[in-house]
Design an enzyme around this catalytic site. Structure first.
Site, PDB file in Angstrom:
ATOM      1  N   SER A 225      42.963  29.027  38.597  1.00 31.43           N
ATOM      2  CA  SER A 225      41.526  29.063  38.387  1.00 31.43           C
ATOM      3  C   SER A 225      40.811  27.982  39.204  1.00 31.43           C
ATOM      4  O   SER A 225      40.862  28.005  40.418  1.00 31.43           O
ATOM      5  CB  SER A 225      41.237  28.952  36.896  1.00 31.43           C
ATOM      6  OG  SER A 225      39.935  29.390  36.627  1.00 31.43           O
ATOM      7  N   ASP A 452      40.187  39.992  35.228  1.00 36.17           N
ATOM      8  CA  ASP A 452      40.131  38.577  34.895  1.00 36.17           C
ATOM      9  C   ASP A 452      38.727  38.238  34.402  1.00 36.17           C
ATOM     10  O   ASP A 452      37.740  38.531  35.075  1.00 36.17           O
ATOM     11  CB  ASP A 452      40.469  37.741  36.129  1.00 36.17           C
ATOM     12  CG  ASP A 452      40.702  36.269  35.818  1.00 36.17           C
ATOM     13  OD1 ASP A 452      39.855  35.672  35.125  1.00 36.17           O
ATOM     14  OD2 ASP A 452      41.696  35.716  36.284  1.00 36.17           O
ATOM     15  N   HIS A 480      43.446  36.070  32.277  1.00 33.60           N
ATOM     16  CA  HIS A 480      43.088  35.093  33.302  1.00 33.60           C
ATOM     17  C   HIS A 480      44.346  34.569  33.983  1.00 33.60           C
ATOM     18  O   HIS A 480      45.225  34.020  33.329  1.00 33.60           O
ATOM     19  CB  HIS A 480      42.319  33.945  32.647  1.00 33.60           C
ATOM     20  CG  HIS A 480      41.787  32.929  33.607  1.00 33.60           C
ATOM     21  ND1 HIS A 480      41.241  33.267  34.818  1.00 33.60           N
ATOM     22  CD2 HIS A 480      41.720  31.572  33.536  1.00 33.60           C
ATOM     23  CE1 HIS A 480      40.850  32.171  35.447  1.00 33.60           C
ATOM     24  NE2 HIS A 480      41.140  31.135  34.685  1.00 33.60           N
TER      25      HIS A 480
END
Length: 511
Positions: A225, A452, A480
Site C-alpha cells: 500500500s 482492492d 487489500h
C-alpha cells in the site's frame, strides 16, 4: 470517521498493512531531493551516517535482533541534528545461499514496520524467502519506535473519532472544522520539531542509509500500500541501487490529493458492493435481501439513524455514525472479516454497538486502557507533508460532495469531509504529485488487486505504466494487497522474483 491510509484484516485480527483513507493521501516528493536529480553518489556530508556500525541486541521473540540507526533530521542541513530510527531483523535461516537483506514496510503511512516484521513478516512470509534473506524492518521517522509524532491525549482522541463527519448545517460543519484545527494544533504543540521532516522522500533516503549499513549493494524491498509509494520513491532517488522491489497494492504518485481521495472513495464502494453481494445471499445478512445497491441504501439509512441517535456499547462511548462507518470500512480490507462485520452489524442494528465499536478501535489502534498508538498522528503528518491538501475549507468540500457521493453512495459524504484534514495543517506540504519513472532501475514488480478498497486497481496499472522497468501482476479478487493472502499464483510469482530475480511477466493475472 477520520479514516486515513491504513489497515489490513487477517483471519484473526486487524493488522497494519495498507492505506488509510484521509484528507491527505500520500504522493509527491520533496524539492530538496527531486526526481530530476537521482542520488548516484553519497554526499560527503552524509558519509558518517553511511559508515555507521549498528549495535545489535536480542529483542522480542527468539531470533530477533534490534538496533538504533542514526539519520540526519534535515537532509539539507545534516550537521544540525540526528534522528534515531528503530531497526529490527531476523537473520536468514537457511538452507540455501543467503541473498541479502529484505526490507519490509506494511504501509500506513504510520504503520510500524518493526511491529509488522516481528508479528508477521519474519514468521509468515514463505519459508524459502525467509531461508535466504535476512528479514529487516525500520520504523519510518515519526512512527512507533522512531521518535513518534504525538498529537492528542487518549481522551482527546476519543472525542476526535466521534465528531460528526457528515455535517447537516453550518454549526455541525463548524464543529468538524474545529476538530481538524485542534488535531493539527495538538501535533504542532507536541511534535513541532519533527513535523517538517517526516516526508516520504526523507524516509526513502533513510532506507538507503540502512541498505549501506547492512552491507547490501542493492535494496531488496517488499512494500504494501503506502509502502509502494515509499518503494517507488526510493527507485526514483536511487535507480542504480534497486534490487528486487515488490510494490503490492500500488499507489499512483501522479494524482493530486483530491483525485486520490475520490478514487479511494470509489474503491471502498467497490469493496462494499462485493461484500453486499455476498451478504444478501446469506440468512444472517443484517442488510436484508435484494440487490447490493439496496443493501447499501439500508446501511446508509442505518448510518443516518446513528447520526440522530447513537446506540450504546456498554462503555462511555456510544456508537455514532462516525465510529460505525470506520468499523465498516475496516472490514472492507479483507474478505475474511466479512462474517465478523455481519455479526457486528446485526448486533448494532439490534441496539448493541459494542462489536462495531471494537472494529473501529482496532482500526484506530486504540488499546483497552484508552491509549492510542501514534498511527493516526504519523499518518496525518506524512500525508500532509507529501501533498498539498485536497481541500482548504468547507465550501470546497460542499462543491465536491456530489462527485464523492457518486463515487460512493454509502461512504462518499463522510470521506469527502474527512478529506479536509490537511487543510489546517501547521506545516506546508513539500511534495507535489508527479509521475515516477525510475529510469535505469532493475525490473520492479507492481501488484494490483481488482477489488482492492484502499488502493484501487487502476493505480497499480498506472504505476506499472509509469515505471520504466515496471511489470504488472494482477490478482482478480477482494481485499487489500495480494502477496501472502492465499493466492498460490501470486505467491509463486513473487517468490520466484525474490529468490531468482525473474520478475512476473508483465500482464500476468491470478485469481
Amino acid at each position: 470517521m477520520d479514516t486515513r491510509h491504513l489497515i489490513r484484516i487477517s483471519a484473526t485480527a486487524l493488522a497494519t498493512a495498507g492505506l488509510l483513507v484521509s484528507g491527505c493521501s500520500s504522493g509527491g516528493s520533496s524539492p530538496s531531493a527531486s526526481a530530476s536529480a537521482p542520488l548516484n553518489a553519497v554526499p560527503a556530508a552524509l558519509t558518517t551516517y553511511y559508515a555507521q556500525k549498528l549495535s545489535w541486541r536480542d529483542c522480542g521473540a527468539p531470533g530477533f535482533q534490534c538496533a538504533t540507526m542514526k539519520a540526519p533530521l534535515d537532509y539539507r542541513k545534516p550537521e544540525r541534528a540526528d534522528i534515531k530510527l528503530a531497526v529490527s531483523r531476523k537473520k536468514a535461516t537457511g538452507p540455501g545461499k543467503r541473498i541479502g537483506s529484505l526490507l519490509v514496510n506494511p504501509g500506513g503511512p504510520g504503520g510500524s514496520a518493526v511491529g509488522y516484521l516481528q508479528a508477521y513478516a519474519a514468521v509468515g512470509y514463505p519459508a524459502p524467502v525467509r531461508a535466504r534473506y535476512d528479514m529487516v524492518a525500520v520504523d519510518p521517522r515519526g512512527v512507533a519506535r522512531s521518535e513518534p509524532v504525538e498529537c492528542l491525549t487518549g481522551k482527546e482522541m476519543d472525542a476526535y473519532t466521534q465528531v460528526d463527519q457528515t455535517p447537516d448545517d453550518q454549526g455541525e460543519a463548524g464543529k468538524l472544522v474545529t476538530s481538524f484545527k485542534d488535531f493539527a494544533a495538538g501535533c504542532e504543540k507536541r511534535s513541532a520539531a519533527i513535523l517538517p521532516h517526516v516526508s516520504t522522500v526523507e524516509t526513502a533516503r533513510d532506507m538507503d542509509i540502512l541498505r549501506a549499513v547492512l552491507g547490501d549493494g542493492k535494496l531488496n524491498f517488499v512494500g504494501a500500500s503506502y509502502g509502494t509509494f515509499l518503494g517507488a520513491t526510493y527507485a526514483e532517488l536511487f535507480p542504480a541501487r534497486v534490487g528486487r522491489l515488490v510494490l503490492d497494492g500500488a499507489m499512483d504518485p501522479s494524482l493530486p490529493a483530491r483525485e486520490m481521495n475520490r478514487d479511494q472513495t470509489a474503491g471502498f464502494e467497490t469493496a462494499f458492493q462485493s461484500f453486499a453481494a455476498d451478504c444478501v445471499k446469506r440468512e444472517d445478512c443484517p442488510l436484508g435481501t435484494g440487490t447490493p445497491s439496496e443493501a447499501g441504501k439500508r446501511l446508509k439509512g442505518f448510518f443516518d439513524e446513528l447520526d440522530a441517535k447513537p446506540v450504546p456499547t456498554g462503555e462511555s462511548r456510544p456508537l455514532g455514525e462516525s465510529l460505525a462507518t470506520t468499523g465498516v470500512i475496516a472490514a472492507m480490507y479483507d474478505e475474511s472479516a466479512w462474517p465478523q462485520l455481519r455479526s457486528a452489524l446485526t448486533r448494532a442494528t439490534g441496539g448493541d454497538g459494542a462489536d462495531l465499536l471494537a472494529l473501529a478501535d482496532t482500526y484506530y489502534e486504540r488499546s483497552e486502557d484508552g491509549s492510542y498508538a501514534n498511527l493516526m498522528y504519523a499518518n496525518a503528518a506524512v500525508n500532509c507533508l507529501d501533498l498539498p491538501p485536497a481541500f482548504t475549507g468547507p465550501d470546497e468540500v460542499r462543491n465536491e460532495l456530489r462527485a464523492f457521493e457518486e463515487a460512493s453512495p454509502v461512504f462518499g459524504e463522510g470521506l469527502a469531509w474527512a478529506s479536509l484534514t490537511c487543510g489546517y495543517w501547521p506545516t506546508k506540504a513539500t511534495g507535489t504529485p508527479h509521475r515516477i519513472e525510475a529510469k535505469g532501475a532493475a525490473p520492479i514488480a507492481v501488484v494490483g488487486t481488482t477489488r482492492d478498497p484502499a488502493t484501487p486497481y487502476k493505480w497499480a496499472q498506472s504505476l506499472a505504466g509509469q515505471l520504466d522497468s515496471g511489470t504488472l501482476l494482477t490478482y482478480d479478487g477482494d481485499g487489500h494487497t495480494a502477496y501472502g493472502r492465499g493466492s498460490d499464483c501470486i505467491d509463486t510469482a513473487i517468490n520466484t522474483y525474490l529468490l531468482e530475480g525473474t520478475p512476473p511477466k508483465d500482464g500476468k493475472k491470478c485469481s
